[in-house]
Motif scaffolding. Sequence first.
Motif, PDB file in Angstrom:
ATOM      1  N   ALA A   1       0.832  -1.210   0.000  1.00  0.00           N
ATOM      2  CA  ALA A   1       0.000   0.000   0.000  1.00  0.00           C
ATOM      3  C   ALA A   1       0.864   1.256   0.000  1.00  0.00           C
ATOM      4  O   ALA A   1       0.581   2.230  -0.713  1.00  0.00           O
ATOM      5  N   LEU A   2       1.948   1.218   0.783  1.00  0.00           N
ATOM      6  CA  LEU A   2       2.854   2.367   0.816  1.00  0.00           C
ATOM      7  C   LEU A   2       3.511   2.576  -0.542  1.00  0.00           C
ATOM      8  O   LEU A   2       3.649   3.708  -1.016  1.00  0.00           O
ATOM      9  N   GLY A   3       3.915   1.479  -1.176  1.00  0.00           N
ATOM     10  CA  GLY A   3       4.525   1.606  -2.498  1.00  0.00           C
ATOM     11  C   GLY A   3       3.560   2.180  -3.521  1.00  0.00           C
ATOM     12  O   GLY A   3       3.940   3.017  -4.351  1.00  0.00           O
ATOM     13  N   ILE A   4       2.286   1.737  -3.470  1.00  0.00           N
ATOM     14  CA  ILE A   4       1.290   2.255  -4.409  1.00  0.00           C
ATOM     15  C   ILE A   4       1.065   3.743  -4.188  1.00  0.00           C
ATOM     16  O   ILE A   4       1.023   4.543  -5.139  1.00  0.00           O
ATOM     17  N   ARG A   5       0.914   4.122  -2.908  1.00  0.00           N
ATOM     18  CA  ARG A   5       0.694   5.546  -2.620  1.00  0.00           C
ATOM     19  C   ARG A   5       1.894   6.385  -3.045  1.00  0.00           C
ATOM     20  O   ARG A   5       1.745   7.491  -3.585  1.00  0.00           O
ATOM     21  N   ALA A   6       3.096   5.866  -2.800  1.00  0.00           N
ATOM     22  CA  ALA A   6       4.292   6.609  -3.216  1.00  0.00           C
ATOM     23  C   ALA A   6       4.366   6.710  -4.737  1.00  0.00           C
ATOM     24  O   ALA A   6       4.748   7.760  -5.288  1.00  0.00           O
ATOM     25  N   ALA A   7       3.991   5.622  -5.427  1.00  0.00           N
ATOM     26  CA  ALA A   7       3.998   5.664  -6.893  1.00  0.00           C
ATOM     27  C   ALA A   7       2.969   6.657  -7.416  1.00  0.00           C
ATOM     28  O   ALA A   7       3.231   7.397  -8.383  1.00  0.00           O
ATOM     29  N   VAL A   8       1.782   6.685  -6.800  1.00  0.00           N
ATOM     30  CA  VAL A   8       0.753   7.648  -7.208  1.00  0.00           C
ATOM     31  C   VAL A   8       1.242   9.079  -6.998  1.00  0.00           C
ATOM     32  O   VAL A   8       1.069   9.963  -7.850  1.00  0.00           O
ATOM     33  N   LEU A   9       1.876   9.307  -5.842  1.00  0.00           N
ATOM     34  CA  LEU A   9       2.407  10.641  -5.556  1.00  0.00           C
ATOM     35  C   LEU A   9       3.465  11.029  -6.584  1.00  0.00           C
ATOM     36  O   LEU A   9       3.460  12.153  -7.107  1.00  0.00           O
ATOM     37  N   ALA A  10       4.378  10.078  -6.870  1.00  0.00           N
ATOM     38  CA  ALA A  10       5.421  10.376  -7.855  1.00  0.00           C
ATOM     39  C   ALA A  10       4.810  10.645  -9.231  1.00  0.00           C
ATOM     40  O   ALA A  10       5.257  11.552  -9.958  1.00  0.00           O
ATOM     41  N   GLY A  11       3.773   9.870  -9.599  1.00  0.00           N
ATOM     42  CA  GLY A  11       3.120  10.104 -10.883  1.00  0.00           C
ATOM     43  C   GLY A  11       2.461  11.466 -10.961  1.00  0.00           C
ATOM     44  O   GLY A  11       2.564  12.165 -11.989  1.00  0.00           O
ATOM     45  N   MET A  12       1.760  11.848  -9.884  1.00  0.00           N
ATOM     46  CA  MET A  12       1.106  13.158  -9.879  1.00  0.00           C
ATOM     47  C   MET A  12       2.132  14.281  -9.961  1.00  0.00           C
ATOM     48  O   MET A  12       1.936  15.263 -10.704  1.00  0.00           O
ATOM     49  N   LEU A  13       3.220  14.139  -9.228  1.00  0.00           N
ATOM     50  CA  LEU A  13       4.260  15.170  -9.289  1.00  0.00           C
ATOM     51  C   LEU A  13       4.888  15.219 -10.678  1.00  0.00           C
ATOM     52  O   LEU A  13       5.212  16.307 -11.180  1.00  0.00           O
ATOM     53  N   ALA A  14       5.059  14.045 -11.287  1.00  0.00           N
ATOM     54  CA  ALA A  14       5.617  14.033 -12.639  1.00  0.00           C
ATOM     55  C   ALA A  14       4.695  14.757 -13.615  1.00  0.00           C
ATOM     56  O   ALA A  14       5.156  15.514 -14.486  1.00  0.00           O
ATOM     57  N   VAL A  15       3.386  14.532 -13.484  1.00  0.00           N
ATOM     58  CA  VAL A  15       2.427  15.217 -14.356  1.00  0.00           C
ATOM     59  C   VAL A  15       2.482  16.726 -14.136  1.00  0.00           C
ATOM     60  O   VAL A  15       2.477  17.518 -15.097  1.00  0.00           O
ATOM     61  N   VAL A  16       2.534  17.135 -12.859  1.00  0.00           N
ATOM     62  CA  VAL A  16       2.570  18.573 -12.555  1.00  0.00           C
ATOM     63  C   VAL A  16       3.824  19.215 -13.136  1.00  0.00           C
ATOM     64  O   VAL A  16       3.774  20.278 -13.776  1.00  0.00           O
ATOM     65  N   PHE A  17       4.976  18.565 -12.929  1.00  0.00           N
ATOM     66  CA  PHE A  17       6.216  19.137 -13.454  1.00  0.00           C
ATOM     67  C   PHE A  17       6.221  19.105 -14.986  1.00  0.00           C
ATOM     68  O   PHE A  17       6.798  19.993 -15.630  1.00  0.00           O
ATOM     69  N   GLY A  18       5.581  18.084 -15.568  1.00  0.00           N
ATOM     70  CA  GLY A  18       5.478  18.047 -17.019  1.00  0.00           C
ATOM     71  C   GLY A  18       4.651  19.201 -17.556  1.00  0.00           C
ATOM     72  O   GLY A  18       5.026  19.854 -18.547  1.00  0.00           O
ATOM     73  N   LEU A  19       3.506  19.458 -16.924  1.00  0.00           N
ATOM     74  CA  LEU A  19       2.680  20.601 -17.335  1.00  0.00           C
ATOM     75  C   LEU A  19       3.422  21.921 -17.136  1.00  0.00           C
ATOM     76  O   LEU A  19       3.299  22.854 -17.950  1.00  0.00           O
ATOM     77  N   ALA A  20       4.180  22.010 -16.039  1.00  0.00           N
ATOM     78  CA  ALA A  20       4.959  23.240 -15.817  1.00  0.00           C
ATOM     79  C   ALA A  20       6.001  23.440 -16.904  1.00  0.00           C
ATOM     80  O   ALA A  20       6.261  24.563 -17.344  1.00  0.00           O
ATOM     81  N   GLU A  21       6.619  22.340 -17.359  1.00  0.00           N
ATOM     82  CA  GLU A  21       7.611  22.461 -18.430  1.00  0.00           C
ATOM     83  C   GLU A  21       6.934  22.892 -19.734  1.00  0.00           C
ATOM     84  O   GLU A  21       7.486  23.711 -20.499  1.00  0.00           O
ATOM     85  N   ILE A  22       5.745  22.347 -20.002  1.00  0.00           N
ATOM     86  CA  ILE A  22       5.004  22.770 -21.199  1.00  0.00           C
ATOM     87  C   ILE A  22       4.667  24.257 -21.107  1.00  0.00           C
ATOM     88  O   ILE A  22       4.767  25.012 -22.091  1.00  0.00           O
ATOM     89  N   TRP A  23       4.253  24.692 -19.912  1.00  0.00           N
ATOM     90  CA  TRP A  23       3.961  26.114 -19.696  1.00  0.00           C
ATOM     91  C   TRP A  23       5.202  26.964 -19.989  1.00  0.00           C
ATOM     92  O   TRP A  23       5.131  27.989 -20.678  1.00  0.00           O
ATOM     93  N   ARG A  24       6.342  26.536 -19.484  1.00  0.00           N
ATOM     94  CA  ARG A  24       7.571  27.313 -19.678  1.00  0.00           C
ATOM     95  C   ARG A  24       7.934  27.416 -21.156  1.00  0.00           C
ATOM     96  O   ARG A  24       8.281  28.492 -21.658  1.00  0.00           O
TER      97      ARG A  24
END
Length: 623
Positions: free
Chosen positions: A355-378
């Motif tokens: 469960a901890l691994g899944i939650r950590a993976a979800v968190l990492a995925g969400m952060l990756a999406v956010v940083f990806g959108l920020a890079e597109i914005w830049r």
Amino acid sequence: MHSPALLALTLMAAVAGAATGVATKTPSDGGAPSNRVAVLSGEQVIQILDETVDWYRTLGTQQQNATQPSDLLILFANRQTADKVVGLSFEIARANAELLSSEASAAQSSADADTPDSSSPQALSQRQSELDAKRQDIKKQLSDGKHAELQGELAMLDARKNLLDTMTEFVNSSDPKAAGANNLKAQIDAIAATIPSSGANPAAGSSTAASAAAGSAAAVAAGADANKPAPVRSGLWELATSVFKLRNKVASIEVIDQHTADLAQTFDEISAPPLRQLKAYSARSDALAAQSDAAAKGVHQELRGQFDTLAWLFKQTSDILLPLTKEKVLLRQYRHNLGNWRESAERQYHEALAALGIRAAVLAGMLAVVFGLAEIWRRAVLRYSHEPRRRSQLLLVRTIVLWTVVLAIVGLSFVTQISTFATFAGLLTAGVAVAMQSVLVSVVGYFFLIGKYGIRVGDRIQIGTVVGEVIDIGLVRMHLMELNQSGPLGPTGRVVAFANLIVFQATGGLFKQIPGVTLAWHENTLTLPVVNDYGVLKEKLLAAINGVVGQYSEEIARQTREIEKTTATSSVTDAVSQVQMRLVNGRMEALIRYPVHREHAAEIDERVAESVMKVIADSSPSA
């Protein structure tokens, strides 16, 4: 402390003498046989009790780790088993203490028989018996009426008997073997007093106690299941804490299991010599039975005594071996319970880790999406926004939005309940807003300052009475290089700081010079002399002013067009000089207004003043 192997070797050495032969025990002497059952020494008995009590204290660790209903069931079962194991250990210890005490008494009796001594316990006991017989005989004679000649003899016998009683008590207390056996019993009782659940006979009623404990455990488990709260969404912090606790729980169970295995190995090694001793007694019994069949009638009495001795030795050995066998069975069941508990804890540990691994993976995925959108914005800003100022503003907004979203995602991932987090965040935000009101307003003012018609480094602005050039714009405040206003426009050498909240203040005001525009309007009021035609004087004054300003007409016109272009308005007119006539207190005054180029403002003012004064001088009546 002695190792289990050393204990086994000691036991094997002790039983070697008893396995070689069996002494005769006749009903007439009533004594114990000379070849005795193998027993532990006092130090070994205390060592075993210490190991058992130390193992028993692991129930405290199990109590701390029992957090689930199934854990409580295993804990109750282990507690009952542990009570039985400790009780049997004390039973073995007390049996060995009794055998040591009996062996000490038999050894003393044998020594007294071999080397008679008037101060030995046996001799003193014999003397006491003789004195008691004489005393009874004298009392009988006294009852027959012979008083005078027997009173002195009776008094002497009483005195001798008191002396013998004192000597007997002292000799018995000074015997090292008997004192050692008594001291061992006292130590066993002292250790038993530290464990309330291990009584003198814990096996009595154990089945009833176990049934009651099992019923209580079932009731507790049922109540725990009934009152178990509904599962809530766990955050990363709670999942990580749960994984850490479950890992420690599994490690604790493994340590307890290893401790139990060591104790079982100790009891197994202790039980091996008595088991071999029983086999030796059985073989000796078979040999005596064969010898009895071929023996003559006169030898049967001697063989009967040997059979009695073998029976006594077999019983004493069995009394030691039986508790040891029970100990091994109980410890095997105890380890079985620990194994089930460890499997359950490991399963929970792996589930929590997954469960901890899944939650950590979800968190990492969400952060990756956010940083990806920020890079597109830049990249979009760099590609489609060509104005440096607008590009800087968009990138700043991107940075603020990016880290705000990142902090929100991480915060929500670590909390257990969103409502709790929302309440906490609301209270925290309210407190920060009250404590840092001015700072927050300044931060908001920063975005107004850098807007479309905002300011930037290099702009010339006026705040209140301060005129300066912007040299820095921060989130909270900006800095100006103050410019001189009384003389030629230049730095005064002072840096002035203003909070960004100045844009929200009604007083003071903020005046900004449009970039690339240095056009300004100067006004002067002149008192005119009395003339016949003020219209002609007005035209002369206007011509004189235009003569001076006209030299900068091209630059002034360019800046006028720049103002119109920047403000996107058509209300901007050409910058031309103006002269307005007005009557004040019976005197005619002229209001002169003309545009100046800031770089040449002082020069223009001086030349305009000279031209105007010349026109007035020429128009005065005296002229």
